[in-house]
Design a protein around this motif. Structure first.
Motif, PDB file in Angstrom:
ATOM      1  N   SER A  57      17.171  12.069   4.408  1.00 18.53           N
ATOM      2  CA  SER A  57      15.760  11.802   4.691  1.00 18.53           C
ATOM      3  C   SER A  57      14.859  12.952   4.243  1.00 18.53           C
ATOM      4  O   SER A  57      13.810  12.724   3.642  1.00 18.53           O
ATOM      5  N   HIS A  61      12.175  12.592   1.295  1.00 21.40           N
ATOM      6  CA  HIS A  61      10.760  12.831   1.560  1.00 21.40           C
ATOM      7  C   HIS A  61      10.213  13.917   0.643  1.00 21.40           C
ATOM      8  O   HIS A  61       9.088  13.802   0.134  1.00 21.40           O
ATOM      9  N   GLY A  65       7.946  11.726  -1.152  1.00 21.52           N
ATOM     10  CA  GLY A  65       6.861  11.687  -0.185  1.00 21.52           C
ATOM     11  C   GLY A  65       6.941  10.525   0.794  1.00 21.52           C
ATOM     12  O   GLY A  65       5.970  10.240   1.482  1.00 21.52           O
ATOM     13  N   LEU A  66       8.078   9.858   0.846  1.00 18.01           N
ATOM     14  CA  LEU A  66       8.282   8.709   1.725  1.00 18.01           C
ATOM     15  C   LEU A  66       9.652   8.801   2.378  1.00 18.01           C
ATOM     16  O   LEU A  66      10.544   9.469   1.880  1.00 18.01           O
ATOM     17  N   ALA A  67       9.821   8.045   3.456  1.00 24.92           N
ATOM     18  CA  ALA A  67      11.135   7.936   4.089  1.00 24.92           C
ATOM     19  C   ALA A  67      12.000   6.978   3.277  1.00 24.92           C
ATOM     20  O   ALA A  67      11.475   6.050   2.658  1.00 24.92           O
ATOM     21  N   GLU A  70      11.420   3.277   3.996  1.00 26.23           N
ATOM     22  CA  GLU A  70      10.172   2.711   3.454  1.00 26.23           C
ATOM     23  C   GLU A  70      10.364   2.243   2.017  1.00 26.23           C
ATOM     24  O   GLU A  70       9.893   1.182   1.637  1.00 26.23           O
ATOM     25  N   VAL A  71      11.044   3.028   1.237  1.00 28.21           N
ATOM     26  CA  VAL A  71      11.247   2.707  -0.171  1.00 28.21           C
ATOM     27  C   VAL A  71      12.295   1.618  -0.337  1.00 28.21           C
ATOM     28  O   VAL A  71      12.136   0.709  -1.154  1.00 28.21           O
TER      29      VAL A  71
END
Length: 87
Positions: A57, A61, A65-67, A70-71
């Motif tokens: 994680s 990130h 820039g995302l978890a 989310e992707v």
């Protein structure tokens, strides 16, 4: 990175980034595909060579820039086969 293994890669000329970030990107992609296939974050982390889900994680990130979750929900890799089985 130097050595016989790195030489055939041709670095930035071949894919536009140095070898180490490219390998990291491949590992993150492998983890994302595992998550899309129903794997837990912990299993996806281990499949892709990370020590645990926190390591995955944090790296994910930092890179995107995302978890990862989310992707993984909305990403499709175009024109290529999956890297490894997810189950």
């Amino acid at each position: 990175m130097s050595g016989a293994w790195a030489h055939p890669f041709q670095g930035r000329d071949a894919v536009g980034i140095p070898l180490r970030p490219y390998i990291l990107w491949l590992r993150l992609r492998q983890a994302t595909e595992a998550i899309q296939g129903g794997a837990t974050l912990t299993h996806a982390a281990h499949v892709a060579g990370f020590t645990d889900s926190s390591h995955l994680s944090n790296t994910f990130h930092r890179m995107f820039g995302l978890a990862p979750s989310e992707v993984a929900r909305g990403i499709e890799w175009v024109g290529e086969q999956p890297l490894a089985p997810t189950k």
